[in-house]
Write an enzyme that holds these catalytic residues in place. Structure first.
Site, PDB file in Angstrom:
ATOM      1  N   CYS A  81       0.842  -1.199   0.000  1.00 42.44           N
ATOM      2  CA  CYS A  81       0.000   0.000   0.000  1.00 42.44           C
ATOM      3  C   CYS A  81       0.882   1.256   0.000  1.00 42.44           C
ATOM      4  O   CYS A  81       1.558   1.515  -0.988  1.00 42.44           O
ATOM      5  CB  CYS A  81      -0.995  -0.039   1.170  1.00 42.44           C
ATOM      6  SG  CYS A  81      -2.339   1.144   0.981  1.00 42.44           S
ATOM      7  N   HIS A 171      -3.252  -5.018   1.071  1.00 40.57           N
ATOM      8  CA  HIS A 171      -2.743  -5.312   2.423  1.00 40.57           C
ATOM      9  C   HIS A 171      -2.680  -6.828   2.674  1.00 40.57           C
ATOM     10  O   HIS A 171      -3.601  -7.380   3.279  1.00 40.57           O
ATOM     11  CB  HIS A 171      -3.653  -4.670   3.477  1.00 40.57           C
ATOM     12  CG  HIS A 171      -3.517  -3.188   3.573  1.00 40.57           C
ATOM     13  ND1 HIS A 171      -2.629  -2.573   4.427  1.00 40.57           N
ATOM     14  CD2 HIS A 171      -4.151  -2.191   2.921  1.00 40.57           C
ATOM     15  CE1 HIS A 171      -2.715  -1.261   4.301  1.00 40.57           C
ATOM     16  NE2 HIS A 171      -3.641  -0.993   3.390  1.00 40.57           N
ATOM     17  N   GLU A 173      -1.039  -8.338   4.811  1.00 42.28           N
ATOM     18  CA  GLU A 173      -0.893  -8.587   6.255  1.00 42.28           C
ATOM     19  C   GLU A 173      -2.250  -8.619   6.963  1.00 42.28           C
ATOM     20  O   GLU A 173      -2.325  -9.025   8.109  1.00 42.28           O
ATOM     21  CB  GLU A 173       0.033  -7.533   6.885  1.00 42.28           C
ATOM     22  CG  GLU A 173      -0.573  -6.145   7.107  1.00 42.28           C
ATOM     23  CD  GLU A 173      -0.767  -5.310   5.846  1.00 42.28           C
ATOM     24  OE1 GLU A 173      -0.472  -5.814   4.738  1.00 42.28           O
ATOM     25  OE2 GLU A 173      -1.239  -4.171   5.977  1.00 42.28           O
TER      26      GLU A 173
END
Lengths: 192, 279
Positions: A81, A171, A173
């Site tokens: 990002c 994202h 994660e």
């Protein structure tokens, strides 16, 4: 022993640390957060998390970490990002990309918070789609020599690799799928 | 993705640009900062949509705006304007004394204030994606934000090691949903990000809240009521990144000019306290 540094200035830091701990468990690997200069050069891999690119860019300069990243451009890096913007050559009045990857990007390419979305994304290096979470995400408009687009949405690239640098507009994660973190670990192996 | 950042109250596009340049992770668009809302008295409402739109157009970072507690039409309007997050805020005059907004019905995420764990979990249950301490807005007195952070973090620590039955009893005592209480006990933190807000006026105040476990801070009147807003804004952003480094904080705190004058909590008549709005 491998050391992976996570730039911990702002944003999804703990989520990346948790994902890296999971994929590296059992390996001889240490995850270190980086808020100050003096650590980058000891790392075997670096992650630049998502957050606000204006904030991260300004504080990277304030802390002198921007120069360290440029001086250590041989280290494998993963930018997600806002981290993708930092790795690119993007420039505006508030954000200075480091130009470590040869690509033109657009900030907030898909709109505001309410236009955030989740998408089952075809990725060239994976056998099955990856559930990608896009939050006010940037996108890759154009790439130069030596850079591969690994995934696209509409006319934009949203995942790209240039040698040992990996940039994702979404994202990874925030999802339970750790394939991109594992893929990044492999980049460390092949560099060392 | 505001974690680890500073969100600043702004009332004009010019102020929003100053906040963005200083490194704010978002701005909160208001018609007046809380210190001025407090001074003006009367009914405080959602900001003029024209101001909100001008601020949205002026910056690339997320823009938040406040709706009155329970005023779901103000929230609808803010969503239609395209704000990135809506703050259902006690700083404005509440519109409903029985129900907070059903936040799950909105696409735009919400932030809500809380003074203790029960209040935080009730708001999360209604759909809040972010919690902030209420503190006492517009005072420059950080003590109430500290009190609320202690209350939330202390109660979470108390849940550690408790049996399912005991957690259920706590959930009843604090009037919170049992599943969210259990999740909080397990994670040993709120299930959403928890920012500090209300009375933060200096880099040291911001760092104090981070040391107490906040995921980030809101600074309301503390920036644009200080003598040098640009300098103060930058310093507070730097302080949040260096909250655990006293030497860096000492450098960051030098020569910032006067912080906002402020009003200590003891000086405020009970009927003018904002934090008791909502429940």
């Amino acid at each position: 022993m491998l050391t992976i540094g996570v730039i911990a200035i702002q944003g999804a830091v703990s989520e990346h640390v948790a994902a890296l701990e999971k994929v590296s468990s059992g390996l001889n690997c240490k995850i270190e957060t980086i808020k100050k200069k003096g650590i980058v050069s000891h790392c075997d891999g670096l992650v630049i998390p998502g957050g606000e690119s204006t904030t991260i860019s300004r504080l990277l300069r304030f802390e002198g970490i921007d120069k360290e990243l440029l001086d250590n451009e041989h280290i494998p890096m993963l930018g997600t990002c806002a981290g993708l913007i930092i790795l690119s050559s993007y420039q505006d009045k508030d954000v200075e990309g480091l130009g470590l990857m040869n690509m033109q990007v657009k900030r907030n390419a898909f709109g505001r918070q309410a236009e955030s979305f989740e998408l089952s994304l075809e990725v060239t290096v994976f056998d099955s789609p990856f559930d990608a979470i896009f939050i006010r995400a940037p996108a890759i408009k154009q790439v130069g020599n030596g850079i591969d687009i690994l995934a696209s949405v509409e006319d934009y690239g949203v995942a790209a690799q240039q040698g040992n640098k990996l940039a994702l507009a979404f994202h990874p994660e925030l999802s339970d799928d750790l394939r991109f973190h594992k893929y990044f670990l492999q980049l460390l192996d092949s560099s060392s | 993705m505001q974690k680890g950042g500073v969100i600043m109250d702004v009332t004009t596009a010019e102020q929003a640009i100053i906040a963005e340049k200083a490194g704010a992770v978002a701005v909160m668009a208001l018609h007046a900062v809380p210190a001025d809302i407090r001074k003006a008295g009367g009914v405080a409402r959602m900001a003029d949509p024209l101001i909100v739109s001008q601020i949205i157009d002026a910056v690339s970072i997320p823009v938040m705006a406040k709706t009155r507690i329970g005023h779901f039409v103000e929230a609808d309007i803010l969503e239609a304007l395209g704000v990135d997050m809506i703050d259902e805020s006690e700083v404005l005059t509440p519109a409903d004394d029985q129900f907070h907004i059903e936040k799950l019905h909105f696409t735009t995420p919400f932030v809500c204030g809380a003074r203790d764990l029960g209040e935080a979990l009730r708001r999360i249950n209604e759909g809040a994606a972010m919690i902030r301490t209420k503190g006492e807005a517009g005072t420059g007195d950080v003590s109430e934000a500290v009190r609320h952070m202690h209350a939330i973090m202390g109660k979470i620590r108390e849940l550690k090691g408790k049996s399912e039955q005991e957690i259920n009893r706590v959930a009843r005592e604090i009037d919170a949903p049992a599943d969210l209480t259990a999740e909080t006990a397990e994670m040993q933190r709120l299930p959403v990000v928890n920012f500090a807000a209300g009375g933060i006026a200096t880099p040291a105040d911001a760092a104090l809240m981070m040391r107490m476990g906040a995921d980030g801070v809101f600074v309301g009147s503390g920036i644009f009521k200080s003598e040098q807003p640009e300098v103060m804004a930058k310093a507070i952003v730097e302080a949040v990144n260096n909250f655990d480094d006293p030497k860096a904080l000492a450098e960051i705190s030098k020569g910032l000019g006067l912080p906002m004058k402020g009003l200590s909590i003891g000086q405020i008549p009970k009927e003018e306290i904002l934090q008791t709005r909502g429940w």
